[in-house]
Design an enzyme around this catalytic site. Structure first.
Site, PDB file in Angstrom:
ATOM      1  N   ARG A 147       6.153 -25.198  10.805  1.00  0.00           N
ATOM      2  CA  ARG A 147       6.266 -24.767   9.392  1.00  0.00           C
ATOM      3  C   ARG A 147       5.236 -23.712   9.015  1.00  0.00           C
ATOM      4  O   ARG A 147       4.855 -23.572   7.857  1.00  0.00           O
ATOM      5  CB  ARG A 147       6.173 -25.952   8.440  1.00  0.00           C
ATOM      6  CG  ARG A 147       7.264 -26.968   8.658  1.00  0.00           C
ATOM      7  CD  ARG A 147       7.508 -27.807   7.420  1.00  0.00           C
ATOM      8  NE  ARG A 147       8.583 -28.739   7.672  1.00  0.00           N
ATOM      9  CZ  ARG A 147       8.408 -29.989   8.095  1.00  0.00           C
ATOM     10  NH1 ARG A 147       7.203 -30.458   8.308  1.00  0.00           N
ATOM     11  NH2 ARG A 147       9.446 -30.771   8.294  1.00  0.00           N
ATOM     12  N   LYS A 169       7.005  -8.827   6.603  1.00  0.00           N
ATOM     13  CA  LYS A 169       8.413  -8.996   6.980  1.00  0.00           C
ATOM     14  C   LYS A 169       8.479  -9.377   8.448  1.00  0.00           C
ATOM     15  O   LYS A 169       7.898  -8.699   9.308  1.00  0.00           O
ATOM     16  CB  LYS A 169       9.191  -7.695   6.746  1.00  0.00           C
ATOM     17  CG  LYS A 169       9.594  -7.493   5.311  1.00  0.00           C
ATOM     18  CD  LYS A 169      10.582  -6.349   5.171  1.00  0.00           C
ATOM     19  CE  LYS A 169      11.004  -6.184   3.722  1.00  0.00           C
ATOM     20  NZ  LYS A 169      11.867  -4.994   3.536  1.00  0.00           N
ATOM     21  N   GLU A 211       8.222   7.686   9.925  1.00  0.00           N
ATOM     22  CA  GLU A 211       7.818   6.764   8.852  1.00  0.00           C
ATOM     23  C   GLU A 211       6.675   7.371   8.030  1.00  0.00           C
ATOM     24  O   GLU A 211       6.558   7.112   6.832  1.00  0.00           O
ATOM     25  CB  GLU A 211       7.396   5.406   9.428  1.00  0.00           C
ATOM     26  CG  GLU A 211       8.514   4.632  10.125  1.00  0.00           C
ATOM     27  CD  GLU A 211       9.450   3.873   9.157  1.00  0.00           C
ATOM     28  OE1 GLU A 211       9.266   3.938   7.934  1.00  0.00           O
ATOM     29  OE2 GLU A 211      10.375   3.218   9.671  1.00  0.00           O
ATOM     30  N   LYS A 253       1.515   1.454   1.338  1.00  0.00           N
ATOM     31  CA  LYS A 253       2.309   0.251   1.588  1.00  0.00           C
ATOM     32  C   LYS A 253       1.662  -0.965   0.935  1.00  0.00           C
ATOM     33  O   LYS A 253       2.339  -1.800   0.327  1.00  0.00           O
ATOM     34  CB  LYS A 253       2.493   0.029   3.089  1.00  0.00           C
ATOM     35  CG  LYS A 253       3.273  -1.248   3.361  1.00  0.00           C
ATOM     36  CD  LYS A 253       4.316  -1.147   4.392  1.00  0.00           C
ATOM     37  CE  LYS A 253       5.195  -2.391   4.391  1.00  0.00           C
ATOM     38  NZ  LYS A 253       6.027  -2.509   5.554  1.00  0.00           N
ATOM     39  N   GLU A 264      11.811  -8.032  -4.789  1.00  0.00           N
ATOM     40  CA  GLU A 264      12.660  -8.580  -5.852  1.00  0.00           C
ATOM     41  C   GLU A 264      12.889  -7.596  -6.987  1.00  0.00           C
ATOM     42  O   GLU A 264      13.896  -7.659  -7.672  1.00  0.00           O
ATOM     43  CB  GLU A 264      12.011  -9.853  -6.419  1.00  0.00           C
ATOM     44  CG  GLU A 264      12.038 -10.994  -5.437  1.00  0.00           C
ATOM     45  CD  GLU A 264      11.121 -12.138  -5.842  1.00  0.00           C
ATOM     46  OE1 GLU A 264      11.505 -13.291  -5.614  1.00  0.00           O
ATOM     47  OE2 GLU A 264      10.021 -11.889  -6.363  1.00  0.00           O
ATOM     48  N   ARG A 268       9.666  -2.497  -3.777  1.00  0.00           N
ATOM     49  CA  ARG A 268       9.462  -2.513  -2.317  1.00  0.00           C
ATOM     50  C   ARG A 268      10.641  -1.866  -1.589  1.00  0.00           C
ATOM     51  O   ARG A 268      10.480  -1.309  -0.501  1.00  0.00           O
ATOM     52  CB  ARG A 268       9.245  -3.950  -1.822  1.00  0.00           C
ATOM     53  CG  ARG A 268       8.943  -3.988  -0.336  1.00  0.00           C
ATOM     54  CD  ARG A 268       8.385  -5.307   0.141  1.00  0.00           C
ATOM     55  NE  ARG A 268       8.135  -5.232   1.572  1.00  0.00           N
ATOM     56  CZ  ARG A 268       7.392  -6.078   2.256  1.00  0.00           C
ATOM     57  NH1 ARG A 268       6.818  -7.077   1.655  1.00  0.00           N
ATOM     58  NH2 ARG A 268       7.223  -5.917   3.569  1.00  0.00           N
ATOM     59  N   ASN A 272      12.494   1.525   2.077  1.00  0.00           N
ATOM     60  CA  ASN A 272      13.676   1.606   2.934  1.00  0.00           C
ATOM     61  C   ASN A 272      14.394   2.946   2.799  1.00  0.00           C
ATOM     62  O   ASN A 272      15.575   3.054   3.135  1.00  0.00           O
ATOM     63  CB  ASN A 272      14.634   0.463   2.608  1.00  0.00           C
ATOM     64  CG  ASN A 272      14.047  -0.871   2.998  1.00  0.00           C
ATOM     65  OD1 ASN A 272      13.442  -1.003   4.062  1.00  0.00           O
ATOM     66  ND2 ASN A 272      14.190  -1.860   2.142  1.00  0.00           N
ATOM     67  N   HIS A 275      16.803   4.065   5.416  1.00  0.00           N
ATOM     68  CA  HIS A 275      17.040   2.930   6.311  1.00  0.00           C
ATOM     69  C   HIS A 275      18.468   2.375   6.257  1.00  0.00           C
ATOM     70  O   HIS A 275      18.913   1.758   7.219  1.00  0.00           O
ATOM     71  CB  HIS A 275      16.029   1.815   6.042  1.00  0.00           C
ATOM     72  CG  HIS A 275      14.657   2.112   6.589  1.00  0.00           C
ATOM     73  ND1 HIS A 275      13.932   3.223   6.232  1.00  0.00           N
ATOM     74  CD2 HIS A 275      13.877   1.441   7.484  1.00  0.00           C
ATOM     75  CE1 HIS A 275      12.771   3.213   6.872  1.00  0.00           C
ATOM     76  NE2 HIS A 275      12.716   2.143   7.644  1.00  0.00           N
ATOM     77  N   HIS A 279      19.910   1.894   9.827  1.00  0.00           N
ATOM     78  CA  HIS A 279      20.336   0.622  10.434  1.00  0.00           C
ATOM     79  C   HIS A 279      21.766   0.730  10.952  1.00  0.00           C
ATOM     80  O   HIS A 279      22.097   0.194  12.011  1.00  0.00           O
ATOM     81  CB  HIS A 279      20.187  -0.526   9.440  1.00  0.00           C
ATOM     82  CG  HIS A 279      18.745  -0.915   9.220  1.00  0.00           C
ATOM     83  ND1 HIS A 279      18.353  -1.746   8.215  1.00  0.00           N
ATOM     84  CD2 HIS A 279      17.616  -0.590   9.896  1.00  0.00           C
ATOM     85  CE1 HIS A 279      17.035  -1.907   8.267  1.00  0.00           C
ATOM     86  NE2 HIS A 279      16.570  -1.216   9.278  1.00  0.00           N
ATOM     87  N   HIS A 292      13.790   3.465  16.467  1.00  0.00           N
ATOM     88  CA  HIS A 292      13.948   3.207  15.030  1.00  0.00           C
ATOM     89  C   HIS A 292      13.563   4.437  14.189  1.00  0.00           C
ATOM     90  O   HIS A 292      14.292   4.843  13.277  1.00  0.00           O
ATOM     91  CB  HIS A 292      13.102   1.996  14.634  1.00  0.00           C
ATOM     92  CG  HIS A 292      13.188   1.668  13.171  1.00  0.00           C
ATOM     93  ND1 HIS A 292      14.364   1.326  12.551  1.00  0.00           N
ATOM     94  CD2 HIS A 292      12.227   1.661  12.190  1.00  0.00           C
ATOM     95  CE1 HIS A 292      14.136   1.107  11.259  1.00  0.00           C
ATOM     96  NE2 HIS A 292      12.852   1.308  11.021  1.00  0.00           N
TER      97      HIS A 292
HETATM   98  N1  GLY Z   1       9.567  -1.740   6.275  1.00  0.00           N
HETATM   99  C1  GLY Z   1       9.886  -1.949   4.916  1.00  0.00           C
HETATM  100  C2  GLY Z   1       9.124  -3.053   4.268  1.00  0.00           C
HETATM  101  O1  GLY Z   1       8.193  -3.564   4.847  1.00  0.00           O
HETATM  102  O2  GLY Z   1       9.428  -3.423   3.160  1.00  0.00           O
END
Ligand code: GLY
Length: 391
Positions: A147, A169, A211, A253, A264, A268, A272, A275, A279, A292
């Site tokens: 956990r 992430k 990036e 970042k 949310e 953030r 992307n 992206h 993807h 990537h």
């Molecule tokens: N790589 C995008 C993020 O960490 O939100």
């Protein structure tokens, strides 16, 4: 040109220990302020000898540690392992095959086995030594075993240093989509030694530059301008300005993650940029084995073209400026012509950022400003996927 420092660093939870490390080669630190989950990103060159002390301060009670590496980063991992053993940490090493294929249930299971063999307890840190694949996989193992175990990130690629090692992430892939099985699990610390970049293959290093360009477009027009003037020098990982550029990306970042840790509010999501396209390129074009950052470069070009097509872009120069920069870094500027457009669209609809199958994109308005745009007409996306392609 001048290159101001960006947002001021806050008082760090580890400030005392880091101050003593500063004289030992740590050049910069950035704190990610997330209340009880706050942590430091430390950055320096040739600082391996201090790694044991760094880990010990993060997990003073730990008796065991698991390092996760891939076959390319194994030599670095072995050196770091000896530093940990010198700090009385019984340390295991799990090595996975290099490449995106390792973000799988099968490799995850090997990490759970390694943790079990090590008799890992709740204090055992998982230490990810590698690029985005190792960080995502080891991070997800740390998020889920027992956990949740402490996670320490040691990024060895430029892409991981400026993006994937920061922000919590973690994920593995589903057979039909990237990063579909994952969790947010913040690291306890991030250790960036830019000397690790000296042995990184050129193509990998350039992929990371995509990036870096992203940060300029989404939030930092000064960084973008610096990349334009320093572009030639930055093609080498020994460029004197590189540590400053990495630190600046990490600060951007950190500030974004602090405000929208769980993606949310939409803030953030700006990370992307490019992206959603990228993807889809990685899934549909898997056989072409783009890195990537290469997919992100072509994805950012598609996003900028889309912004122009739908009249969202207010700075027409952004498109040629971004194109020149990515071209200078020898990154792809468009998708491959043989990728099927219907397959690409289907992959985009399954992207995590799509809502109820509706396409959403991060689109630039001007350099340093992007927005989440919903309900872009599919015909416009189709047009972008065919208006420029690489044969
Ligand atoms: N790589 C995008 C993020 O960490 O939100």
């Amino acid at each position: 040109m001048t290159f101001p420092d960006g947002p001021p660093a806050s008082s760090a939870p580890m400030s005392q220990s880091l101050d003593s490390q500063k004289s030992a080669g740590v050049d910069d630190r950035i704190t990610v302020r997330l209340g009880p989950r706050s942590y430091d990103i430390v950055l320096g060159r040739g600082i391996e000898d201090h790694f044991g002390g760094f880990v010990r301060q993060l997990v003073p009670q730990a008796a065991t540690a698991l390092i996760v590496a891939d076959e390319h980063t194994q030599p670095i991992a072995l050196r770091l392992l000896s530093h940990l053993q010198a700090c009385d940490l019984q340390t295991g090493l799990a090595v996975v095959p290099p490449g995106e294929g390792s973000k799988s249930l099968a490799q995850l299971s090997t990490l759970y086995d390694a943790l079990y063999e090590l008799a890992a307890d709740r204090r055992t840190p998982v230490i990810a030594v590698g690029g985005g694949v190792v960080g995502d996989l080891a991070g997800f193992a740390a998020a889920t075993y027992n956990r949740g175990l402490p996670l320490i990130m040691v990024p060895t690629t430029l892409l991981a240093m400026v993006d994937s090692s920061v922000g919590g992430k973690t994920a593995i892939n589903h057979s039909r989509g990237k990063n579909l099985i994952g969790a947010f699990h913040q690291p306890r610390g991030v250790w960036i030694d830019t000397a690790f970049l000296d042995t990184l293959p050129t193509r990998e290093y350039r992929s990371g530059l995509a990036e870096v360009v992203k940060y300029g477009v989404i939030q930092d027009a000064q960084l973008f301008a610096l990349l334009e003037t320093e572009g030639n020098a930055l093609q080498s990982p020994r460029a004197p300005r590189l540590p400053q550029v990495i630190a600046r990306c990490c600060r951007i970042k950190a500030r974004i993650v602090e405000q929208d840790e769980l993606e949310e509010t939409g803030l953030r999501a700006i990370l992307n940029y490019g992206h959603t396209f990228a993807h889809a390129f990685e899934v549909v074009g898997a056989a072409d084995q783009w890195l990537h950052g290469e997919a992100v470069a072509a994805g950012m070009m598609c996003a900028a073209r889309l912004a122009r097509r739908i009249g969202f872009l207010t700075e027409p120069d952004l498109l040629p400026r971004q194109e020149r920069l990515l071209q200078a870094f020898q990154l792809p500027l468009a998708p491959l012509a043989h990728w099927n457009v219907d397959d690409l669209l289907a992959a985009m609809r399954r992207d995590k950022k799509a809502l109820a199958g509706r396409l959403r994109f991060i689109l630039p308005r001007q350099t340093g400003e992007v927005h989440l745009v919903s309900d872009v007409p599919e015909a416009e996306v189709r047009a972008v996927l065919t208006e420029a392609t690489i044969v």
